[in-house]
Design a protein around this motif. Structure first.
Motif, mmCIF file in Angstrom:
data_model
loop_
_atom_site.group_PDB
_atom_site.id
_atom_site.type_symbol
_atom_site.label_atom_id
_atom_site.label_comp_id
_atom_site.label_asym_id
_atom_site.label_seq_id
_atom_site.Cartn_x
_atom_site.Cartn_y
_atom_site.Cartn_z
ATOM 1 N N THR A 57 -14.785 30.527 0.493
ATOM 2 C CA THR A 57 -14.317 29.220 0.015
ATOM 3 C C THR A 57 -12.908 28.924 0.528
ATOM 4 O O THR A 57 -12.383 27.849 0.308
ATOM 5 N N TYR A 58 -12.305 29.893 1.189
ATOM 6 C CA TYR A 58 -10.973 29.684 1.755
ATOM 7 C C TYR A 58 -11.057 29.042 3.143
ATOM 8 O O TYR A 58 -12.113 29.040 3.780
ATOM 9 N N LEU A 59 -9.906 28.562 3.586
ATOM 10 C CA LEU A 59 -9.810 27.971 4.930
ATOM 11 C C LEU A 59 -10.161 29.020 5.991
ATOM 12 O O LEU A 59 -9.662 30.143 5.947
ATOM 13 N N LYS A 60 -11.006 28.611 6.937
ATOM 14 C CA LYS A 60 -11.386 29.505 8.035
ATOM 15 C C LYS A 60 -11.158 28.759 9.348
ATOM 16 O O LYS A 60 -11.487 27.574 9.445
ATOM 17 N N MET A 61 -10.595 29.433 10.321
ATOM 18 C CA MET A 61 -10.248 28.713 11.552
ATOM 19 C C MET A 61 -10.437 29.574 12.781
ATOM 20 O O MET A 61 -10.109 30.753 12.775
ATOM 21 N N ASP A 62 -10.964 28.949 13.843
ATOM 22 C CA ASP A 62 -10.963 29.579 15.150
ATOM 23 C C ASP A 62 -9.695 29.108 15.853
ATOM 24 O O ASP A 62 -9.666 28.042 16.482
ATOM 25 N N GLY A 63 -8.620 29.872 15.689
ATOM 26 C CA GLY A 63 -7.283 29.444 16.121
ATOM 27 C C GLY A 63 -7.199 29.124 17.599
ATOM 28 O O GLY A 63 -6.586 28.133 18.003
ATOM 29 N N ILE B 133 -5.894 27.333 -0.881
ATOM 30 C CA ILE B 133 -7.161 27.560 -0.161
ATOM 31 C C ILE B 133 -6.950 28.531 1.004
ATOM 32 O O ILE B 133 -7.771 28.638 1.888
ATOM 33 N N THR B 134 -5.779 29.186 0.982
ATOM 34 C CA THR B 134 -5.457 30.149 2.032
ATOM 35 C C THR B 134 -5.932 31.545 1.631
ATOM 36 O O THR B 134 -5.760 31.943 0.488
ATOM 37 N N ASN B 135 -6.517 32.250 2.584
ATOM 38 C CA ASN B 135 -6.860 33.650 2.361
ATOM 39 C C ASN B 135 -5.627 34.490 2.684
ATOM 40 O O ASN B 135 -5.305 34.725 3.844
ATOM 41 N N CYS C 279 -3.000 33.019 7.211
ATOM 42 C CA CYS C 279 -2.116 32.835 6.052
ATOM 43 C C CYS C 279 -0.660 32.584 6.433
ATOM 44 O O CYS C 279 0.085 31.969 5.670
ATOM 45 N N VAL C 280 -0.269 33.012 7.616
ATOM 46 C CA VAL C 280 1.131 32.819 8.013
ATOM 47 C C VAL C 280 1.404 31.380 8.456
ATOM 48 O O VAL C 280 2.559 30.993 8.648
ATOM 49 N N LEU C 281 0.332 30.597 8.632
ATOM 50 C CA LEU C 281 0.491 29.296 9.304
ATOM 51 C C LEU C 281 0.795 28.130 8.374
ATOM 52 O O LEU C 281 1.307 27.104 8.824
ATOM 53 N N PHE C 282 0.454 28.253 7.079
ATOM 54 C CA PHE C 282 0.420 27.054 6.236
ATOM 55 C C PHE C 282 1.452 27.050 5.113
ATOM 56 O O PHE C 282 1.944 28.088 4.689
ATOM 57 N N GLY C 283 1.748 25.810 4.632
ATOM 58 C CA GLY C 283 2.676 25.643 3.515
ATOM 59 C C GLY C 283 2.273 24.440 2.669
ATOM 60 O O GLY C 283 1.326 23.719 3.004
ATOM 61 N N VAL D 62 0.857 -1.194 0.000
ATOM 62 C CA VAL D 62 0.000 0.000 0.000
ATOM 63 C C VAL D 62 0.892 1.242 0.000
ATOM 64 O O VAL D 62 1.761 1.403 0.865
ATOM 65 N N LEU D 63 0.670 2.075 -0.991
ATOM 66 C CA LEU D 63 1.398 3.336 -1.095
ATOM 67 C C LEU D 63 0.585 4.391 -0.345
ATOM 68 O O LEU D 63 -0.584 4.615 -0.683
ATOM 69 N N VAL D 64 1.188 4.986 0.677
ATOM 70 C CA VAL D 64 0.475 5.962 1.511
ATOM 71 C C VAL D 64 1.146 7.322 1.343
ATOM 72 O O VAL D 64 2.330 7.482 1.642
ATOM 73 N N ILE D 65 0.378 8.285 0.874
ATOM 74 C CA ILE D 65 0.944 9.608 0.581
ATOM 75 C C ILE D 65 0.175 10.671 1.367
ATOM 76 O O ILE D 65 -1.048 10.603 1.479
ATOM 77 N N GLY D 66 0.899 11.634 1.899
ATOM 78 C CA GLY D 66 0.268 12.837 2.450
ATOM 79 C C GLY D 66 0.697 13.993 1.565
ATOM 80 O O GLY D 66 1.904 14.214 1.398
ATOM 81 N N ALA D 67 -0.251 14.698 0.980
ATOM 82 C CA ALA D 67 0.122 15.766 0.031
ATOM 83 C C ALA D 67 -0.867 16.919 0.122
ATOM 84 O O ALA D 67 -2.079 16.704 0.217
ATOM 85 N N GLU D 68 -0.335 18.127 0.097
ATOM 86 C CA GLU D 68 -1.208 19.313 0.221
ATOM 87 C C GLU D 68 -0.661 20.500 -0.560
ATOM 88 O O GLU D 68 0.559 20.706 -0.606
#
Ligand code: ACO
Length: 312
Positions: free
Chosen positions: A198-204, A130-132, A139-143, A119-125
C-alpha cells in the motif's frame, strides 16, 4: 529531517543522497497532522495576503496524492469547511506531482469561462504517510508540505496571471509510480497480505528517463508556442524531484541552469506541493518582480506532465 538520520538504520549516507538527488533535508508532518491541516494553513495565508474573505472563494481545488481519506471525502471539502468558504465548490485534482500545474490551468479555465471569480488552488502532501521507510530506493526522496495560490478575475487590465498551459499524460507508464494495493484493483480485505504494497512504489530509473525527456522538450514547447526565447523568461520553476533530473533536462534543452529555481535541498520531493512552495519562497525572497515571466514544469504519477506560463 536530515539525511544522516537514514544512515542510523539503512545502508545509505548523506553523501549518496546528496550526490544522487541534491536532497539534504525533508520536513515531516507531526503524526497527528494530515494533508488537510497543511492545506488549511497554506489557504489561510494566501487569503490573508490577498485580503480576500473566505466567503468570496467560488472554488477550492486541492492538488494531492495523499488525501486524508482513501478516495473520499476530498481534502478540498475539508479545507472548504475549515476556512469558512461557505459559497465554494470543492474538489481534489489527482495528477500526481503535476497536480498543481493541472489545478492552476483548471482554475484559469473556470475564471475565463465566468464559472468562478476566485479560485483557491492548493498543493498539499503528507508523503511521509505512504512512504516505505525501509526502502532506501524511495524513502530518502520525499517530504511533506503545502503551498497555495489564488487565481482571480481581477479585471485590472494588468495582464498578470496564467497566460497558457500545456497538460499531457502518458498512462502507459501508470505502473512505474503507484501504490499497488488498497484501491479497487487490489482492495483491502480482512486478510491484507502485504501492507508494504500500500506504500508508494517506483521504478526510479524509468521515471528518471521519462522526466528528463518531458521536462527538456516541454519547456521548449511552452516557449515556442508563446513565441518566447529564454531571455524573455525570468525563471523556470521545475518540480523539485531531483537536481540531477533538472540538470540533465537543462543540458539536453540547452537552457542555462541558472534560470532553474531549486530548493530541493531543504524540502526534498513534496509532489504536488513542490511548485507552490518554490513560488512562495521565491516571492518571499524577492526573486520575482511584477511582470516577470515564469515557466513552471512538472511530471509525476499517472504518468502526467505539463507546465504553465505565468506573468507574475
Ligand atoms: N542509498 C544508497 N544506495 C542507494 C540508495 C540510497 N538511498 N537508493 C538506491 N541505491 C542503490 C541502488 O540499490 C542501486 O544499487 P545496486 O546497483 O547494488 O542495485 C544503486 O544505488 C544505483 O541505483 P540506481 O537506481 O541506478 O540509482 P540512480 O543513480 O538512478 O538514482 C534515483 C536513483 C535517485 C531514484 C533516480 O533514479 C531518480 O531520481 N529517479 C527519479 C525519481 C523521481 O524523481 N521520482 C519522482 C518523480 S514523480 C514524483 O515526484 C512522485
Amino acid at each position: 529531517m536530515a539525511n544522516e538520520e537514514f544512515s542510523t538504520y539503512l545502508d545509505t549516507s548523506d553523501e549518496w543522497i546528496r550526490s544522487h538527488t541534491g536532497i539534504g533535508f525533508r520536513h515531516i508532518a507531526e503524526p497527528t497532522t494530515a494533508t488537510s491541516d497543511l492545506a488549511v494553513e497554506a489557504a489561510r495565508k494566501v487569503l490573508s495576503k490577498a485580503g480576500l474573505p473566505p466567503e468570496e472563494v467560488d472554488l477550492v481545488l486541492v492538488a494531492t496524492a495523499t488525501g486524508d481519506f482513501l478516495g473520499f471525502p476530498s481534502v478540498a471539502c475539508i479545507v472548504q469547511d475549515r476556512i469558512g468558504a461557505k459559497k465554494a465548490a470543492a474538489m481534489d485534482v489527482g495528477a500526481g506531482c503535476t497536480g498543481f500545474i493541472y489545478a492552476l490551468e483548471t482554475a484559469r479555465c473556470f475564471v475565463l469561462s465566468g464559472g468562478a471569480r476566485n479560485v483557491l488552488v492548493i498543493g498539499a502532501e503528507t508523503l511521509s504517510r505512504i512512504t516505505n521507510w525501509q526502502d532506501r530506493n524511495t524513502c530518502v526522496l520525499f517530504g511533506d508540505g503545502a503551498g497555495a495560490a489564488l487565481v482571480s478575475a481581477d479585471g485590472s487590465g494588468t495582464n498578470r496571471g496564467i497566460i497558457s498551459s500545456v497538460l499531457r499524460a502518458d498512462g502507459s507508464g501508470a505502473e512505474l509510480l503507484s501504490r499497488p494495493e488498497g484501491g479497487t484493483r487490489f482492495p483491502f480485505t480482512d486478510r491484507v497480505v502485504d501492507p508494504v504494497a500500500t506504500y508508494l512504489k517506483m521504478d526510479g530509473r524509468q521515471v528518471y528517463n521519462f522526466a528528463v525527456k518531458v521536462v527538456s522538450e516541454g519547456i521548449v514547447n511552452i516557449m515556442e508556442t508563446n513565441h518566447l526565447c529564454i531571455n524573455d523568461i525570468a525563471w523556470i520553476v521545475p518540480h523539485q524531484a531531483n537536481v540531477r533530473i533538472i540538470e540533465a533536462a537543462a543540458k539536453r534543452s540547452k537552457l542555462p541552469i541558472e534560470k532553474f529555481f531549486m530548493n530541493i535541498e531543504e524540502y526534498a520531493n513534496t509532489s504536488a506541493a513542490s511548485i507552490p512552495i518554490a513560488l512562495s519562497e521565491m516571492s518571499e525572497k524577492g526573486l520575482l518582480k511584477s511582470g516577470d515571466l515564469v515557466v513552471t514544469f512538472g511530471f509525476g504519477a499517472g504518468l502526467t506532465y505539463g507546465g504553465n506560463l505565468i506573468r507574475w
